[in-house]
Design an enzyme around this catalytic site. Structure first.
Site, PDB file in Angstrom:
ATOM      1  CD1 TRP A  80      46.439  33.680  33.281  1.00  0.00           C
ATOM      2  CD2 TRP A  80      44.818  33.876  31.754  1.00  0.00           C
ATOM      3  NE1 TRP A  80      45.481  32.729  33.557  1.00  0.00           N
ATOM      4  CE2 TRP A  80      44.477  32.831  32.641  1.00  0.00           C
ATOM      5  CE3 TRP A  80      43.939  34.181  30.707  1.00  0.00           C
ATOM      6  CZ2 TRP A  80      43.305  32.087  32.512  1.00  0.00           C
ATOM      7  CZ3 TRP A  80      42.769  33.444  30.570  1.00  0.00           C
ATOM      8  CH2 TRP A  80      42.461  32.410  31.468  1.00  0.00           C
ATOM      9  CG  ASP A 121      45.757  40.385  33.708  1.00  0.00           C
ATOM     10  OD1 ASP A 121      45.051  40.522  34.726  1.00  0.00           O
ATOM     11  OD2 ASP A 121      45.690  39.385  32.961  1.00  0.00           O
ATOM     12  CE  LYS A 155      41.729  34.893  38.168  1.00  0.00           C
ATOM     13  NZ  LYS A 155      41.531  33.469  38.073  1.00  0.00           N
TER      14      LYS A 155
HETATM   15  C1  LIG Z   1      46.097  36.726  35.308  1.00  0.00           C
HETATM   16  C2  LIG Z   1      44.786  36.454  34.652  1.00  0.00           C
HETATM   17  N1  LIG Z   1      44.399  37.221  33.617  1.00  0.00           N
HETATM   18  C3  LIG Z   1      43.230  37.005  32.982  1.00  0.00           C
HETATM   19  C4  LIG Z   1      42.389  35.993  33.339  1.00  0.00           C
HETATM   20  C5  LIG Z   1      41.095  35.799  32.583  1.00  0.00           C
HETATM   21  O1  LIG Z   1      40.066  36.364  33.323  1.00  0.00           O
HETATM   22  P1  LIG Z   1      38.533  36.262  32.882  1.00  0.00           P
HETATM   23  O2  LIG Z   1      38.171  34.837  32.958  1.00  0.00           O
HETATM   24  O3  LIG Z   1      37.824  37.099  33.904  1.00  0.00           O
HETATM   25  O4  LIG Z   1      38.401  36.805  31.520  1.00  0.00           O
HETATM   26  C6  LIG Z   1      42.735  35.193  34.426  1.00  0.00           C
HETATM   27  C7  LIG Z   1      41.812  34.127  34.837  1.00  0.00           C
HETATM   28  O5  LIG Z   1      42.157  33.212  35.534  1.00  0.00           O
HETATM   29  C8  LIG Z   1      43.967  35.425  35.086  1.00  0.00           C
HETATM   30  O6  LIG Z   1      44.344  34.665  36.111  1.00  0.00           O
HETATM   31 MG   LIG Z   2      49.490  32.380  33.728  1.00  0.00          MG
END
Ligand SMILES: Cc1ncc(COP(=O)(O)O)c(C=O)c1O
Ligand SMILES: [Mg+2]
Ligand SMILES: Cc1ncc(COP(=O)(O)O)c(C=O)c1O
Ligand SMILES: [Mg+2]
Ligand SMILES: [Mg+2]
Ligand SMILES: [Mg+2]
Lengths: 358, 358
Positions: free
Chosen positions: B103, B172, B196
């Site tokens: 991510w 994030d 989550k």
């Molecule tokens: C740490 C993290 N950032 C970003 C995301 C992406 O999120 P979204 O699917 O809401 O765009 C996730 C999804 O699992 C995540 O765990």
């Molecule tokens: Mg990761």
């Protein structure tokens, strides 16, 4: 169910009651999953089934061939105002906009921010109470697309027929999506915030024809590139909103699809406009040739009477009738899920109200 | 309620059962409204109350002063990957990124698309199994911000302490939001997909400190300008998702807020890691000093045993244990709403499984 009133809200708007009862039934456990639909992975077979079913139903209802992509995005129609020109307004080209209301203006504003967007016609001169006659449109045959707002939620006007243009149409169909048949061949892209005619707030339906998609600008930020979402789930979709959309689409198909709902919508609108026209007490604000079958806007002799109408209607179990804050007056939104009984009840209330205060 | 299993899904993830029962109870009629929460205007007093309550609860839980804006946006954390640098990466400046997982990489990619984003540190060399030691970070004191992913959902690692930097942090926090106390002063912006730790899919919580907000680039596309959403509802929010978030926040406050949930989360994680460490049969994949208290990743001696583990666990009422498709193995996500009983049941199942197949 007991305790439900008639809801004329412009959006988020009334949903079919059977859909709500199914949702209730499926909490806190969906099928035999041991958990609710809100709590499972969007990569699960159960969600994949919902996603696929919703997309198949949309294709079927609208008669879309394989050349169409069906996307469930987030950010509302408002994000589409930006995403459309970001993808489809060429650096060295232009796009045409038909300005028929506040939403069309906002769409145009975002396009102009990015590049060369042209006003092909506008009805602002008479407070957006009409749809400019096609003979007056100044269309650019080289435009990348012609953007229009098929139904103007705030002003209660609607394109009575689909625009004809040499270039692909891009349509903000937020407030009349799936309310009547359309001619898909004319369009490159259709978008609609779900919260009026097809579900709850939180998902935007986007339909894109593949040949149009292929013309998009490159490169683009990943999430705003329509190509990212065509044919796959890139990131977490708004699961619950899509789950409801799927149920609403099944409900619509069960009614007989677009020909059936179109006939019902015609009857509802005719009933209400007939009542408005019957006496001078009620006065429709849209010019007769442009009247919306989704949002019926009207005024009473005074603002005081309008306020009283809203308040007494609410007491009588008819809610959401206040006009948009930017224009005042009354607005009855009679989307697909608004039953004819609601319109009949409203007409009766209008009779009563005029007798009492007229 | 009967029929509920223990759900270890990484997201969308388990929600508190009382929240789901309240939602069920409030269908198809919310309070005395005569309609459900899904069907009312986002400008209604009832939704305004929910929105205000959710924001007040977030402020209270995190100890945020008036200098913080609380936003409920759409598009997931993935859209934030773009929106953050669009607003805050200056044309003539740069931003630092800590690359601790997939991510973080995606966030960095979107920033680099727009301008000068720098990698300040990365743990890619050992498959993101650790958090680079701060002594190795190459921080630019002139960076507009330092971006990090507080918890790496896929790899099961987590920053054990908050980064220290001369520049504002942008975090994030999707997968550990509200799971422990934080030091708001260090941050300019915190974002988290709700699905989550704080609600269903379909809403992204964004917290922005006002002085940081004021530094943003101008002009910007309306919807992607954080200023558009600070202090007001610009367009239709994802009503139902926010409605659930508000209930989850009330539930969390009722438990005792962040100090209380932090203690519970510590216990849950300790139980599970203790079991993993007890024998060689289970092998944690994150380096011990970087272990996540939210996503516990581990492997079994063979892939075949891992598949069997997932299948038999499901039979035993423990679902969502498969590791992310990009890394394999097992992953138990034990977010706030995952009760300690679920972890105890998982540990028992691990004992049983090792006895049988170990
Ligand atoms: C740490 C993290 N950032 C970003 C995301 C992406 O999120 P979204 O699917 O809401 O765009 C996730 C999804 O699992 C995540 O765990
Ligand atoms: Mg990761
Ligand atoms: C025709 C039309 N377009 C766009 C919008 C804006 O939609 P959203 O609030 O989902 O961004 C609306 C909302 O009422 C609308 O009626
Ligand atoms: Mg309008
Ligand atoms: Mg009249
Ligand atoms: Mg071990």
């Amino acid at each position: 169910a007991s305790g439900r009133v008639y809801n004329f809200s412009a959006g988020p708007a009334v949903l079919p009651e059977p859909v709500l009862l199914e949702v209730k039934e499926e909490l806190p456990v969906y099928r035999n999953l041991g958990t609710s639909i809100l709590e499972i992975s969007h990569r699960s077979p159960e969600y994949a089934e919902i996603d696929a079913s919703a997309k198949a139903l949309l294709r079927k209802l609208l008669g879309l061939g394989e050349e169409w992509h069906v996307l469930f995005l987030q950010g509302g129609a408002s994000l589409q105002f930006h995403q459309v020109p970001l993808n489809f307004l060429p650096k060295d080209g232009s796009a045409d906009y038909l300005i028929t209301g506040a939403w069309a203006q906002k769409a145009y504003k975002e396009a102009k921010f990015l590049g060369n967007a042209r006003v092909a016609a506008s009805s602002e001169d008479r407070n957006f109470s009409y749809i400019p006659d096609p003979s007056t449109w100044e269309l650019d045959p080289k435009a990348a697309y012609l953007h229009f707002t098929s139904n103007n939620t705030i002003y209660g006007t609607q394109f009575q027929t689909e625009p004809e243009a040499e270039v692909p149409l891009v349509c903000d169909a937020s407030s009349d999506f799936l309310s009547r048949r359309i001619t898909p061949e004319r369009y490159g892209l259709i978008y609609a915030g779900a919260q009026k005619n097809v579900g709850p707030a939180g998902v935007t339906v986007v339909l894109i024809r593949d040949d149009f998609l292929q013309r998009r600008n490159q490169p683009l930020p990943t999430m705003l590139d329509y190509g990212t979402h065509a044919g796959k789930l890139f990131n977490t979709p708004p699961v619950f909103a899509v789950y409801i959309v799927e149920k609403v689409l099944r409900w619509l198909e069960g009614l007989g699809g677009l020909p059936a709902i179109e006939a019902i919508n015609d009857r509802k609108a005719a009933l209400l406009y007939e009542r408005i026209d019957r006496t001078d007490f009620y006065r429709g604000t849209a010019e007769p040739g442009a009247r919306s079958k989704m949002n019926v806007t009207f005024r009473l002799p005074t603002e005081e009477l309008e306020q009283r109408f809203v308040a007494e209607a609410k007491q009588a179990g008819l809610i959401g009738l206040k006009g948009h804050r930017s224009v005042g007056g009354l607005r009855a939104s009679i989307y697909n899920a608004c039953p004819i009984e609601a319109v009949e009840a409203l007409v009766s209330f209008m009779d009563y109200f005029e007798q009492r205060y007229g």
